[in-house]
Design a protein around this motif. Structure first.
Motif, short mmCIF file in Angstrom:
data_model
loop_
_atom_site.label_atom_id
_atom_site.label_comp_id
_atom_site.label_asym_id
_atom_site.label_seq_id
_atom_site.Cartn_x
_atom_site.Cartn_y
_atom_site.Cartn_z
N TRP A 1 0.85 -1.20 0.00
CA TRP A 1 0.00 0.00 0.00
C TRP A 1 0.88 1.24 0.00
CZ3 TRP A 1 0.92 2.25 4.88
CH2 TRP A 1 1.39 1.37 5.86
N ASP A 2 0.30 2.37 -0.36
CA ASP A 2 1.02 3.65 -0.40
C ASP A 2 0.56 4.53 0.75
OD1 ASP A 2 2.37 2.94 -2.68
OD2 ASP A 2 0.81 3.71 -4.01
N MET A 3 1.46 5.37 1.18
CA MET A 3 1.11 6.31 2.25
C MET A 3 1.81 7.64 1.97
SD MET A 3 3.47 5.29 5.49
CE MET A 3 5.25 5.47 5.40
N SER A 4 1.29 8.66 2.60
CA SER A 4 1.90 9.98 2.50
C SER A 4 2.47 10.32 3.87
CB SER A 4 0.82 10.99 2.08
OG SER A 4 1.42 12.24 1.86
N ALA A 5 3.74 10.78 3.88
CA ALA A 5 4.41 11.05 5.16
C ALA A 5 5.31 12.28 5.02
CB ALA A 5 5.23 9.83 5.58
N PRO A 6 5.59 12.96 6.13
CA PRO A 6 6.43 14.16 6.05
C PRO A 6 7.88 13.83 5.73
CG PRO A 6 5.91 13.67 8.32
CD PRO A 6 5.11 12.73 7.49
N THR A 7 8.53 14.72 4.98
CA THR A 7 9.94 14.58 4.62
C THR A 7 10.76 15.56 5.47
OG1 THR A 7 9.72 16.23 2.90
CG2 THR A 7 9.37 13.94 2.25
N PRO A 8 12.10 15.48 5.47
CA PRO A 8 12.92 16.41 6.27
C PRO A 8 12.68 17.87 5.90
CG PRO A 8 14.25 14.57 5.54
CD PRO A 8 12.93 14.42 4.88
N SER A 9 12.27 18.12 4.67
CA SER A 9 12.04 19.51 4.27
C SER A 9 10.71 20.05 4.80
CB SER A 9 12.06 19.58 2.74
OG SER A 9 10.98 18.82 2.22
N GLY A 10 9.88 19.18 5.37
CA GLY A 10 8.60 19.59 5.90
C GLY A 10 7.43 19.28 5.00
N ALA A 11 7.70 19.07 3.72
CA ALA A 11 6.61 18.74 2.79
C ALA A 11 6.27 17.25 2.90
CB ALA A 11 7.06 19.07 1.37
N ALA A 12 5.09 16.91 2.43
CA ALA A 12 4.67 15.50 2.46
C ALA A 12 5.08 14.82 1.15
CB ALA A 12 3.17 15.40 2.65
N ALA A 13 5.40 13.54 1.23
CA ALA A 13 5.77 12.76 0.03
C ALA A 13 5.12 11.39 0.12
CB ALA A 13 7.28 12.64 -0.08
N ASP A 14 4.99 10.75 -1.04
CA ASP A 14 4.38 9.41 -1.09
C ASP A 14 5.46 8.34 -0.90
OD1 ASP A 14 1.88 10.41 -1.46
OD2 ASP A 14 2.01 10.32 -3.66
N PHE A 15 5.07 7.29 -0.20
CA PHE A 15 5.97 6.15 0.02
C PHE A 15 5.18 4.87 -0.17
CE2 PHE A 15 7.78 9.65 2.39
CZ PHE A 15 9.12 9.58 2.06
N THR A 16 5.90 3.85 -0.61
CA THR A 16 5.27 2.53 -0.80
C THR A 16 5.72 1.59 0.32
OG1 THR A 16 5.21 2.80 -3.19
CG2 THR A 16 5.06 0.56 -2.37
N CYS A 17 4.74 0.94 0.93
CA CYS A 17 5.04 -0.02 2.00
C CYS A 17 4.73 -1.43 1.48
CB CYS A 17 4.20 0.26 3.23
SG CYS A 17 4.42 1.92 3.85
N ALA A 18 5.73 -2.29 1.46
CA ALA A 18 5.55 -3.67 0.95
C ALA A 18 5.84 -4.65 2.07
CB ALA A 18 6.49 -3.92 -0.23
N SER A 19 4.87 -5.53 2.29
CA SER A 19 5.04 -6.53 3.35
C SER A 19 6.13 -7.52 2.96
CB SER A 19 3.72 -7.25 3.57
OG SER A 19 3.92 -8.36 4.39
#
Lengths: 505, 106
Positions: free
Chosen positions: A305-323
């Motif tokens: 699944w994909d999620m959106s999380a904060p990056t070091p710059s403060g903006a949000a980015a998409d990440f993929t989580c794979a079991s």
């Protein structure tokens, strides 16, 4: 007249009789040999008085050759009269149904045995070496197409590790690097090392005996048994020694088998930083992020699944989580997928009908029909493990190949071998006698293609048990579209040399 | 007779030869002109079908003549009946191997 020494010829003739006697059944052998020896004496006596030496020796030798025919006749007769208790061995002739099934069973056992011998295949078949693998996942950037490429920055990991989490209980980070490792007693060696946060093995559930005193002073090095054997002469006293990794020093704390590592990247060793934040790793270093889910939050999540999380710059980015237990990547799932594909492709490579087998009052039909289907099912059941373990053996033959490449190899080999095996299974079934299930033999061309309008042309095969003929048309017509079986009535039995091939019905 | 087996010409010749007094394998070969690889297997079949019966001569007779003992064959009752039927089937059989050559030895 030229005189020849008789003794060598006499000895040769006796040896011929003795050799022929070996063919005679044991119960008749002594009397048979005695009769032929007696006859030989009289033949020699008779010939030597009538002919020149060469001529007589030729006649005697011709007489002795006849002993082989006589012995072979007795041998054949004894075989034809074997008791019924040995009917199983009779049914086991080459090309019989039992012979084919035994061969397939042997191949299945061999493929299984090889898969247990190959370390790569054994690892692929084993369950995950990690604790609660269903709660473990690898977080990566969605822009990356290759799972083996590191995409997460170290400062990203630190931000997430410091924040209060609801979904995840803990994070670990590792950065693959190639570094020279120097041990005082051995020359320097270039190893692929995962520079990791100290909690990596804790998070995975692999117990490593870390020395708490040493942990505070310098990084701990965990090395694989394979790398130890390859680069450090399998030094059993390496645990506790100080090694130099580039410009840094580290203490070897444990040796583990390489197959316990199934995360992205092939590693020779792991350099565990003294702190959980891995502060020594530069912020912009790219690596892999492993996370453990809160047990309560797993239930409503899929395997990827994909999620959106904060990056070091403060903006949000998409990440993929794979079991780590992604079903689509397990060998069994890959095999089932390729097998399904080959089933879809099968009609393009061979015709599916098994032929026309009319009911016939001379031969039992109903039970034979059932046996044919049982035989087909048994072949299918035996082919499946051959294909499964065989494709795994080929895919994981070389343990140095990374898991993703091995999966591609398994897809290709699984599809090709499945298609070939299914095609063989149908073709083999079509070329079997419906009565004894023996392989049909002696293919003969019948008719001419230019006269297809007036009569059929194609191939005719025969059952060696005399049960019937199979007509396979060369060109499919509206009146002869598929192969046909023609039963022979019992009056034909005298023509066949294999009367012992009793029907299986 | 309905129960008599139908013989091939070769088997009938061998049966006729045995009846004519050629009572061991090699003499059958000489009488019929057939090779050993044909005569001995055929004689095994005839013996198996109870058309001829084989027996060993006494050792003392062989010792007196300074040779090994031989196995002699003679026709059985069924063999004689079968030979009669075969003569009708193969009329030239009696001319090829005349019975006058001798009587079967017991």
């Amino acid at each position: 007249m030229k005189l020849l020494p008789i003794l060598p010829f006499a000895l040769c003739n006796r040896a011929m009789l003795r050799a022929a006697a070996a063919l005679v059944p044991r119960s008749q052998r002594e009397e048979w040999h005695k009769e032929w020896q007696s006859e030989l004496w009289h033949v020699r006596d008779s010939c030597c008085t009538r002919h020149t030496e060469w001529q007589s020796e030729k006649e005697v030798a011709a007489f002795c050759f006849g002993a082989f025919q006589d012995a072979f006749h007795l041998h054949q007769h004894a075989r034809e009269n074997l008791p019924k208790t040995r009917s199983l061995s009779r049914a086991f002739y080459s090309g019989s149904a039992l012979h084919s099934l035994a061969l397939l069973a042997f191949l299945a056992a061999a493929a299984f045995a090889v898969s247990n011998l190959l370390p790569g295949t054994r690892l692929a078949l084993q369950p995950s070496p990690y604790r609660d693998p269903e709660h473990l996942l690898v977080i990566s950037s969605p822009h990356s197409t290759q799972s083996a490429v590191p995409t997460i920055h170290a400062d990203q990991f630190r931000i997430w590790a410091q924040r209060r989490q609801h979904l995840f209980s803990s994070f670990a980070f590792y950065q693959p690097q190639v570094k020279p490792v120097t041990l005082s007693t051995h020359p320097s060696a270039e190893l692929t090392i995962a520079r990791a946060s100290s909690n990596l093995f804790d998070l995975l559930g692999i117990h490593i005996p870390l020395d708490p005193i040493a942990q505070g002073e310098m990084p701990a090095l965990v090395i694989t048994r394979e790398a130890l054997a390859q680069y450090f002469s399998e030094d059993r006293n390496i645990t506790g020694q100080i090694v130099r990794i580039g410009l840094r020093k580290a203490k070897v704390v444990a040796v583990i088998p390489a197959p316990r590592w199934t995360l992205p990247g092939h590693m020779d060793a792991w350099l565990l930083e003294p702190d959980q934040q891995a502060a020594a790793i530069p912020d912009n270093a790219r690596g892999f992020l492993v996370a453990r889910l809160n047990p309560l939050d797993k239930n409503h999540l899929t395997d990827q699944w994909d999620m959106s999380a904060p990056t070091p710059s403060g903006a949000a980015a998409d990440f993929t989580c794979a079991s780590l237990t992604l079903p689509s990547s397990t060998p069994r799932s890959i095999f089932l997928f390729t097998f399904f594909l080959s089933l879809l492709a099968l009609p393009a490579t061979t015709s599916l009908p098994l032929g026309e087998y009319p009911a016939n009052h001379h031969k039992p039909y109903g039970r034979g029909h059932l046996l044919r289907w049982i035989f087909l099912t048994a072949k299918f059941a035996l082919i499946l493990p051959i294909l499964y373990f065989g494709s795994l053996d080929l895919a994981y033959l070389n343990p140095s190949i990374d898991p993703v490449t091995s999966q591609y190899i398994q897809i290709v080999t699984g599809f090709c071998t499945s298609l070939f095996a299914l095609r063989w299974m149908l073709r083999d079934q079509r070329q079997r006698c419906p009565v004894c299930l023996g392989k049909l033999t002696n293919p003969a061309r019948v008719g001419q293609p230019s006269r297809n309008f007036l009569g059929w042309n194609g191939t005719e095969l025969i059952c060696i048990g005399g049960h019937g003929l199979l007509h396979v048309p060369e060109i499919q017509t509206s009146w002869f579209s598929t192969q046909r079986w023609l039963y022979l009535d019992p009056s034909w039995d005298v023509l066949f040399s294999e009367p012992h091939l009793a029907p299986l019905t | 007779m309905a129960g008599e087996p139908k013989l091939s010409h070769t088997a009938a010749m061998i049966l006729q030869a045995v009846n004519a007094g050629t009572i061991y394998g090699f003499s059958v070969m000489e009488t019929t002109g057939l090779p050993s690889g044909t005569v001995y297997p055929a004689m095994r079949r005839l013996e198996r079908d109870d058309l001829i019966h084989g027996h060993w001569e006494a050792q003392s007779i062989a010792d007196a003549e300074q040779r090994p003992p031989r196995k002699y064959y003679k026709l059985t009752r069924l063999g004689k009946a079968t030979l009669e039927a075969s003569r009708k089937r193969y009329p030239l059989l009696a001319k090829l191997i005349p019975s006058e050559a001798g009587e079967p030895v017991a």
